[in-house]
Write a protein that holds these residues in place. Sequence first.
Motif, PDB file in Angstrom:
ATOM      1  N   MET A  80       4.397 -20.372 -18.304  1.00 27.43           N
ATOM      2  CA  MET A  80       4.325 -19.003 -18.794  1.00 27.43           C
ATOM      3  C   MET A  80       3.071 -18.347 -18.209  1.00 27.43           C
ATOM      4  O   MET A  80       2.000 -18.386 -18.780  1.00 27.43           O
ATOM      5  CB  MET A  80       4.261 -19.009 -20.342  1.00 27.43           C
ATOM      6  CG  MET A  80       4.527 -17.654 -20.927  1.00 27.43           C
ATOM      7  SD  MET A  80       4.663 -17.717 -22.707  1.00 27.43           S
ATOM      8  CE  MET A  80       2.950 -17.605 -23.190  1.00 27.43           C
ATOM      9  N   GLU A  81       3.278 -17.802 -17.040  1.00 31.81           N
ATOM     10  CA  GLU A  81       2.146 -17.180 -16.356  1.00 31.81           C
ATOM     11  C   GLU A  81       2.400 -15.682 -16.223  1.00 31.81           C
ATOM     12  O   GLU A  81       3.545 -15.249 -16.145  1.00 31.81           O
ATOM     13  CB  GLU A  81       1.968 -17.796 -14.963  1.00 31.81           C
ATOM     14  CG  GLU A  81       1.514 -19.248 -14.988  1.00 31.81           C
ATOM     15  CD  GLU A  81       1.364 -19.785 -13.591  1.00 31.81           C
ATOM     16  OE1 GLU A  81       1.699 -19.034 -12.631  1.00 31.81           O
ATOM     17  OE2 GLU A  81       0.918 -20.934 -13.453  1.00 31.81           O
ATOM     18  N   ILE A  82       1.294 -14.973 -16.185  1.00 31.91           N
ATOM     19  CA  ILE A  82       1.404 -13.537 -15.974  1.00 31.91           C
ATOM     20  C   ILE A  82       0.881 -13.235 -14.573  1.00 31.91           C
ATOM     21  O   ILE A  82      -0.276 -13.508 -14.253  1.00 31.91           O
ATOM     22  CB  ILE A  82       0.591 -12.756 -17.025  1.00 31.91           C
ATOM     23  CG1 ILE A  82       1.142 -13.024 -18.423  1.00 31.91           C
ATOM     24  CG2 ILE A  82       0.596 -11.274 -16.713  1.00 31.91           C
ATOM     25  CD1 ILE A  82       0.337 -12.375 -19.528  1.00 31.91           C
ATOM     26  N   ASP A  83       1.772 -12.658 -13.780  1.00 32.93           N
ATOM     27  CA  ASP A  83       1.367 -12.236 -12.436  1.00 32.93           C
ATOM     28  C   ASP A  83       0.965 -10.776 -12.537  1.00 32.93           C
ATOM     29  O   ASP A  83       1.812  -9.886 -12.696  1.00 32.93           O
ATOM     30  CB  ASP A  83       2.562 -12.421 -11.477  1.00 32.93           C
ATOM     31  CG  ASP A  83       2.193 -12.009 -10.056  1.00 32.93           C
ATOM     32  OD1 ASP A  83       1.004 -11.702  -9.831  1.00 32.93           O
ATOM     33  OD2 ASP A  83       3.096 -11.970  -9.204  1.00 32.93           O
ATOM     34  N   TRP A  84      -0.334 -10.576 -12.483  1.00 32.09           N
ATOM     35  CA  TRP A  84      -0.821  -9.223 -12.768  1.00 32.09           C
ATOM     36  C   TRP A  84      -0.405  -8.229 -11.682  1.00 32.09           C
ATOM     37  O   TRP A  84      -0.277  -7.028 -11.968  1.00 32.09           O
ATOM     38  CB  TRP A  84      -2.343  -9.233 -12.946  1.00 32.09           C
ATOM     39  CG  TRP A  84      -2.707  -9.934 -14.236  1.00 32.09           C
ATOM     40  CD1 TRP A  84      -3.217 -11.169 -14.384  1.00 32.09           C
ATOM     41  CD2 TRP A  84      -2.516  -9.381 -15.531  1.00 32.09           C
ATOM     42  NE1 TRP A  84      -3.378 -11.484 -15.703  1.00 32.09           N
ATOM     43  CE2 TRP A  84      -2.947 -10.389 -16.455  1.00 32.09           C
ATOM     44  CE3 TRP A  84      -2.026  -8.198 -16.040  1.00 32.09           C
ATOM     45  CZ2 TRP A  84      -2.910 -10.207 -17.822  1.00 32.09           C
ATOM     46  CZ3 TRP A  84      -2.028  -8.037 -17.410  1.00 32.09           C
ATOM     47  CH2 TRP A  84      -2.438  -9.035 -18.300  1.00 32.09           C
ATOM     48  N   ILE A  85      -0.209  -8.715 -10.512  1.00 30.07           N
ATOM     49  CA  ILE A  85       0.294  -7.810  -9.471  1.00 30.07           C
ATOM     50  C   ILE A  85       1.714  -7.362  -9.834  1.00 30.07           C
ATOM     51  O   ILE A  85       2.065  -6.181  -9.741  1.00 30.07           O
ATOM     52  CB  ILE A  85       0.262  -8.520  -8.102  1.00 30.07           C
ATOM     53  CG1 ILE A  85      -1.182  -8.764  -7.715  1.00 30.07           C
ATOM     54  CG2 ILE A  85       0.997  -7.680  -7.068  1.00 30.07           C
ATOM     55  CD1 ILE A  85      -1.341  -9.548  -6.442  1.00 30.07           C
ATOM     56  N   THR A  86       2.510  -8.333 -10.270  1.00 25.61           N
ATOM     57  CA  THR A  86       3.861  -7.979 -10.721  1.00 25.61           C
ATOM     58  C   THR A  86       3.799  -7.046 -11.925  1.00 25.61           C
ATOM     59  O   THR A  86       4.580  -6.087 -12.046  1.00 25.61           O
ATOM     60  CB  THR A  86       4.651  -9.252 -11.085  1.00 25.61           C
ATOM     61  OG1 THR A  86       4.640 -10.129  -9.961  1.00 25.61           O
ATOM     62  CG2 THR A  86       6.079  -8.908 -11.467  1.00 25.61           C
ATOM     63  N   VAL A  87       2.853  -7.331 -12.815  1.00 23.04           N
ATOM     64  CA  VAL A  87       2.707  -6.466 -13.993  1.00 23.04           C
ATOM     65  C   VAL A  87       2.417  -5.030 -13.571  1.00 23.04           C
ATOM     66  O   VAL A  87       3.043  -4.071 -14.052  1.00 23.04           O
ATOM     67  CB  VAL A  87       1.590  -7.001 -14.912  1.00 23.04           C
ATOM     68  CG1 VAL A  87       1.235  -5.949 -15.973  1.00 23.04           C
ATOM     69  CG2 VAL A  87       2.007  -8.299 -15.574  1.00 23.04           C
ATOM     70  N   ALA A 102       3.003  -3.685 -10.729  1.00 24.26           N
ATOM     71  CA  ALA A 102       4.190  -3.146 -10.050  1.00 24.26           C
ATOM     72  C   ALA A 102       5.257  -2.717 -11.057  1.00 24.26           C
ATOM     73  O   ALA A 102       5.892  -1.660 -10.920  1.00 24.26           O
ATOM     74  CB  ALA A 102       4.760  -4.209  -9.104  1.00 24.26           C
ATOM     75  N   GLN A 103       5.405  -3.517 -12.113  1.00 26.61           N
ATOM     76  CA  GLN A 103       6.413  -3.179 -13.132  1.00 26.61           C
ATOM     77  C   GLN A 103       6.006  -1.935 -13.903  1.00 26.61           C
ATOM     78  O   GLN A 103       6.863  -1.139 -14.286  1.00 26.61           O
ATOM     79  CB  GLN A 103       6.612  -4.365 -14.097  1.00 26.61           C
ATOM     80  CG  GLN A 103       7.319  -5.559 -13.501  1.00 26.61           C
ATOM     81  CD  GLN A 103       8.754  -5.246 -13.132  1.00 26.61           C
ATOM     82  OE1 GLN A 103       8.983  -4.544 -12.140  1.00 26.61           O
ATOM     83  NE2 GLN A 103       9.715  -5.758 -13.867  1.00 26.61           N
ATOM     84  N   VAL A 104       4.694  -1.809 -14.135  1.00 29.85           N
ATOM     85  CA  VAL A 104       4.224  -0.591 -14.806  1.00 29.85           C
ATOM     86  C   VAL A 104       4.585   0.639 -13.968  1.00 29.85           C
ATOM     87  O   VAL A 104       5.121   1.636 -14.463  1.00 29.85           O
ATOM     88  CB  VAL A 104       2.702  -0.657 -15.070  1.00 29.85           C
ATOM     89  CG1 VAL A 104       2.178   0.720 -15.497  1.00 29.85           C
ATOM     90  CG2 VAL A 104       2.370  -1.703 -16.115  1.00 29.85           C
ATOM     91  N   ASN A 131       6.841   0.742 -11.638  1.00 30.73           N
ATOM     92  CA  ASN A 131       8.311   0.864 -11.638  1.00 30.73           C
ATOM     93  C   ASN A 131       8.808   1.565 -12.888  1.00 30.73           C
ATOM     94  O   ASN A 131       9.702   2.429 -12.838  1.00 30.73           O
ATOM     95  CB  ASN A 131       8.950  -0.526 -11.545  1.00 30.73           C
ATOM     96  CG  ASN A 131       8.864  -1.095 -10.147  1.00 30.73           C
ATOM     97  OD1 ASN A 131       8.741  -0.350  -9.174  1.00 30.73           O
ATOM     98  ND2 ASN A 131       8.897  -2.420 -10.029  1.00 30.73           N
TER      99      ASN A 131
END
Lengths: 237, 255
Positions: free
Chosen positions: B1-8, B10-12, B14
């Motif tokens: 259960m990791e948080i990829d802050w770059i993905t986060v 990007a999702q924000v 998005n």
Amino acid sequence: MTITPDDVVYWQWGLFTLNGTIAFTWLVMALLTLGSWLITRNLGDDPNLTRWQNLLEVLVTGIRDQIAQVSRQQPGIYLPFVGTLFLFIAMSNLLTIVPGYEAPTGSLSTTTALAICVFVAVPVFGIASKGAGIFLRHYVKPTPLMLPFNVIGEISRTVALAVRLYGNIMSGTVIVAILLSLTPYFFPVVMQLLGLLTGMIQAYIFAILAMVYIASATSVHEGSQDQDEKPQPPVSP
Amino acid sequence: MEIDWITVSAQVVNFLILVWLLKRFLYQPVIHAMDKRENRIRSRMTTAEQRERAANQARQDYERKLADLEQQQASLLAEAEKEARQSRRDMIEQARIDTAEARNQWMQEVKEEKASFIKGVQQQSLFAVESIARRALEDLADEQLEERITHTFIDQLSTLDQGIIDTLSKTRKPATLSSSFELAPDLKNAISRELQTAIGAAVPMTFQRSERLICGIELVCEGHVLSWNLSDYLTDLTSLMEKAFETARSREPEA
């Protein structure tokens, strides 16, 4: 078996990684936008509606009614944010019936991003509605001693938002994957149907909770009556 | 259960893009269409309400006019009925009058016809009686009767009025003695003799036969007439019968 679509990497350039989460998010965004554009480009004011226009109007009207019911305010300014939360999460979860699809909401990164959006939206709407002073003052009430607890409460509910959605969707995916290996017939289908139901419920809960948080921020410090009439958040499973 | 802050992040981004996209392509068009339709429906409803009000007003007007017409009709009907009743009464009264007049006229005609008929009957009866009597007397007239008649006349000569006697004594004109039968010479002499006795002087006399007398003798001199005639009896009989008819007619009830 991948737990999260973050692990599915399609393309990488430096620090940026085009993983499954982003890719499927774009897919969902594209579907929602394209579908909306296709339907709404020929909207008419004739009483005889097309089926798709009727569907969209039912959706939008339903979301507006829910927002108005929860916030007891005009739903206009909250509709894009809360409605998009619901539609995005619902569509993400709905598409899990498509083979090969990985729900973006099964990624903690996505749910965290949505929770952060809510976390930011609450003060934004609160300050826009009541002003910064009044909004910030409610963190020190009833006494300034409550400030840390209020801040912790804000953060913890944001984390809860993210983890609740992630946990439900991820667990459904994992359960289906495990059942596929154990009893490949019938039971995975049942669990997937259950997952669809859970996905819809989670989308509803997420959107409603976001609206409740925003409503509590926009109607804060309006007197005892407003305190009494503050909408109660639904109990999450 | 990791948080990829770059993905986060990007999702924000998005998510915010999706919010904008849906607002642009979903919420605004749908809400706009609904508002437009709602306005259109409201406009139609307003128009329909106005039309309904106008229709109600028109209906009330028509109902009022209808009620007025019915009232007027009832009034006219009552008036016509009253006039008809009055006209009927007048016509009945007129008919009664006409009937009474016709009846009176008819009764008058009947009465006249009856009178005429009775009169005719009376005259015919008189004529018949007279004819019968005259024929009977003519049939019965024989020498003895003629002689008897002559003697009766001679008896009358003995009881002449003084006026007649004076007239006969003074005149020089012959007295005319008419008889319905031929007088025997002795009877003529007896009459002359008796007249002379009654007057006290000789009176010239002429004898003639007259068909006018049924059965009798008549002496005419200077306007004085002395006669004995059966037709006098018939005349008396006729007078009596006329009196009897008049009495019977006067006793008839007025019709």
